[in-house]
Design a protein around this motif. Structure first.
Motif, PDB file in Angstrom:
ATOM      1  N   UNK A 276       0.836  -1.218   0.000  1.00 15.36           N
ATOM      2  CA  UNK A 276       0.000   0.000   0.000  1.00 15.36           C
ATOM      3  C   UNK A 276       0.857   1.248   0.000  1.00 15.36           C
ATOM      4  N   UNK A 277       1.832   1.249   0.926  1.00 12.61           N
ATOM      5  CA  UNK A 277       2.600   2.481   1.126  1.00 12.61           C
ATOM      6  C   UNK A 277       3.448   2.790  -0.113  1.00 12.61           C
ATOM      7  N   UNK A 278       3.916   1.746  -0.789  1.00 11.25           N
ATOM      8  CA  UNK A 278       4.755   1.973  -1.968  1.00 11.25           C
ATOM      9  C   UNK A 278       3.948   1.975  -3.272  1.00 11.25           C
ATOM     10  N   UNK A 279       2.621   1.891  -3.162  1.00 14.69           N
ATOM     11  CA  UNK A 279       1.720   1.906  -4.353  1.00 14.69           C
ATOM     12  C   UNK A 279       1.971   0.738  -5.309  1.00 14.69           C
ATOM     13  N   UNK A 280       2.466  -0.387  -4.789  1.00 12.60           N
ATOM     14  CA  UNK A 280       2.715  -1.536  -5.669  1.00 12.60           C
ATOM     15  C   UNK A 280       1.409  -2.178  -6.160  1.00 12.60           C
ATOM     16  N   UNK A 281       0.316  -1.935  -5.428  1.00 14.87           N
ATOM     17  CA  UNK A 281      -0.957  -2.541  -5.824  1.00 14.87           C
ATOM     18  C   UNK A 281      -1.651  -1.763  -6.933  1.00 14.87           C
ATOM     19  N   UNK A 282      -1.211  -0.530  -7.176  1.00 15.37           N
ATOM     20  CA  UNK A 282      -1.863   0.287  -8.211  1.00 15.37           C
ATOM     21  C   UNK A 282      -1.429  -0.215  -9.584  1.00 15.37           C
ATOM     22  N   UNK A 283      -2.368  -0.721 -10.358  1.00 19.65           N
ATOM     23  CA  UNK A 283      -2.009  -1.245 -11.677  1.00 19.65           C
ATOM     24  C   UNK A 283      -1.650  -0.072 -12.595  1.00 19.65           C
ATOM     25  N   UNK A 284      -0.737  -0.306 -13.546  1.00 26.71           N
ATOM     26  CA  UNK A 284      -0.267   0.814 -14.382  1.00 26.71           C
ATOM     27  C   UNK A 284      -1.383   1.325 -15.301  1.00 26.71           C
ATOM     28  N   UNK A 285      -1.612   2.643 -15.238  1.00 27.84           N
ATOM     29  CA  UNK A 285      -2.801   3.224 -15.877  1.00 27.84           C
ATOM     30  C   UNK A 285      -2.796   3.057 -17.405  1.00 27.84           C
ATOM     31  N   UNK A 286      -1.677   3.421 -18.009  1.00 28.93           N
ATOM     32  CA  UNK A 286      -1.664   3.438 -19.473  1.00 28.93           C
ATOM     33  C   UNK A 286      -1.929   2.031 -20.053  1.00 28.93           C
ATOM     34  N   UNK A 287      -1.227   1.054 -19.495  1.00 29.33           N
ATOM     35  CA  UNK A 287      -1.400  -0.319 -20.012  1.00 29.33           C
ATOM     36  C   UNK A 287      -2.809  -0.831 -19.704  1.00 29.33           C
TER      37      UNK A 287
END
Ligand SMILES: NC(=O)c1ccc[n+]([C@@H]2O[C@H](COP(=O)([O-])OP(=O)(O)OC[C@H]3O[C@@H](n4cnc5c(N)ncnc54)[C@H](OP(=O)(O)O)[C@@H]3O)[C@@H](O)[C@H]2O)c1
Length: 317
Positions: A276-287
């Motif tokens: 969470x803290x490192x935003x690893x769960x955020x999937x890459x927007x463009x792709x």
């Protein structure tokens, strides 16, 4: 009348897999069958929906006989393991697909975040999922994709409105105990997708003609936990009592367990906090948006606000 629906085999449909089973069942094109270690537990849920379950010990021979007996074309795994047993079982799933007559597509149990940028996170995925990804890459007889939805937005819902099991010690927002424990500042980028929309997306992938991509991303929304808390408070017209867990505290736990052979529960939780803290769960927007256009134009992925509204429906789950 002959049944010409394609058979999709689902391994380990404990929680998330149920959405996929239901959405496959709702489609005129597919018929789900479930592989499970269980002879009795939980099979009633499947029986009540006319979804056949096949008992297996997840050895190659056992999986192969089910794939061939059912003429399955695709195998989807939700097997939830943080130990290296994950590799053994998934190697068996792959081998069974390779030897099967018809089952030449495999979706392994991944279902997390941005693995293109962070393939070794959380660390227990690095030691379990990554070695199996290498096995997938080293063969070409079975087509595969790793599907990643970010967080499951279901964790914002009361337990009776989702098939997911509540995880109040892992997910910052606890809608059942009505409190929030933000990791880091709460401003870090996240993304989430609800389980039902994961199910719909998987059905679309099963229907897709042509090649899958090695990694498939889906997202209902990109946001932050601070923003999600505001949505929840406004929707329910009630403040969420808040505590915080700073990154320094999480780092201490990660460091204390850095050389561990066995994964302690405290270390597993800290690895999830790190996501969470490192935003690893955020999937890459463009792709993700490119793939949404390519594969998922009709799915209509929901954000949190819309999910909370939909969940007010009497029979929503
Ligand atoms: N992105 C997110 O927010 C998020 C949240 C939760 C989960 N996930 C991921 O989604 C996947 C499915 O999660 P879930 O919550 O649906 O999983 P789950 O219900 O906890 O477990 C799924 C299945 O795993 C199998 N399993 C568990 N322990 C096993 C063992 N020791 N040996 C063999 N099989 C075992 C069981 O299959 P049987 O039916 O054979 O017993 C079980 O039904 C996992 O990869 C998990 O990491 C992602």
């Amino acid at each position: 009348m002959p049944d010409d629906r394609q058979v999709i085999a689902v391994a380990g449909a404990g929680h998330l897999g149920r959405y996929v089973c239901e959405e496959l069942l709702a489609s005129p094109d597919f018929r789900p069958v479930v592989l499970t270690r269980s002879t009795t537990t939980n099979t009633t849920w499947f029986a009540s929906r006319n979804i056949p379950t096949y008992q297996t010990d997840y050895t190659p021979a056992s999986i192969l006989s089910i794939l061939d007996d059912t003429s399955a074309t695709t195998l989807i795994s939700f097997i939830n393991l943080a130990s290296t047993a994950y590799i053994t079982i998934h190697a068996a799933l792959l081998q069974a697909c390779q030897q099967s007559h018809h089952c030449k597509r495999l979706i392994p149990s991944e279902w997390i975040g941005n693995i293109d940028a962070y393939p070794l996170k959380p660390a227990f995925y690095g030691t379990t999922r990554e070695p199996f990804r290498q096995m997938l890459r080293s063969q070409n007889s079975v087509m595969w994709t790793l599907v990643h939805p970010g967080w499951l937005a279901d964790y914002f819902l009361p337990s009776e409105k989702t098939y997911m099991k509540p995880i109040p010690h892992e997910f910052p927002v606890d809608p059942n105990g009505w409190r929030v424990c933000v990791r880091g500042s709460g401003e870090e980028e996240q993304s989430w997708t609800c389980g039902r929309d994961v199910g719909r997306a998987v059905v679309v992938l099963c229907r897709a003609e042509g090649e899958w991509e090695p990694v498939t991303y889906i997202a209902g929304e990109w946001s932050t936990f601070n923003a999600a808390v505001k949505v929840m408070e406004k929707f329910y017209d009630r403040p969420l009592p808040r505590t915080e867990k700073p990154w320094s505290e999480i780092q201490k736990v990660l460091e204390a367990h850095a050389g561990d052979e066995e994964l302690a529960e405290e270390a597993e939780l800290a690895q999830v906090d790190e996501m969470m803290v490192m935003s690893y769960m955020a999937v890459p927007k463009e792709k993700t948006l490119r793939q949404r256009e390519k594969f998922f134009a009709g799915v209509g992925f929901r954000g949190l606000q819309r999910l909370l509204q939909d969940a007010q429906g009497a029979d929503f789950v």
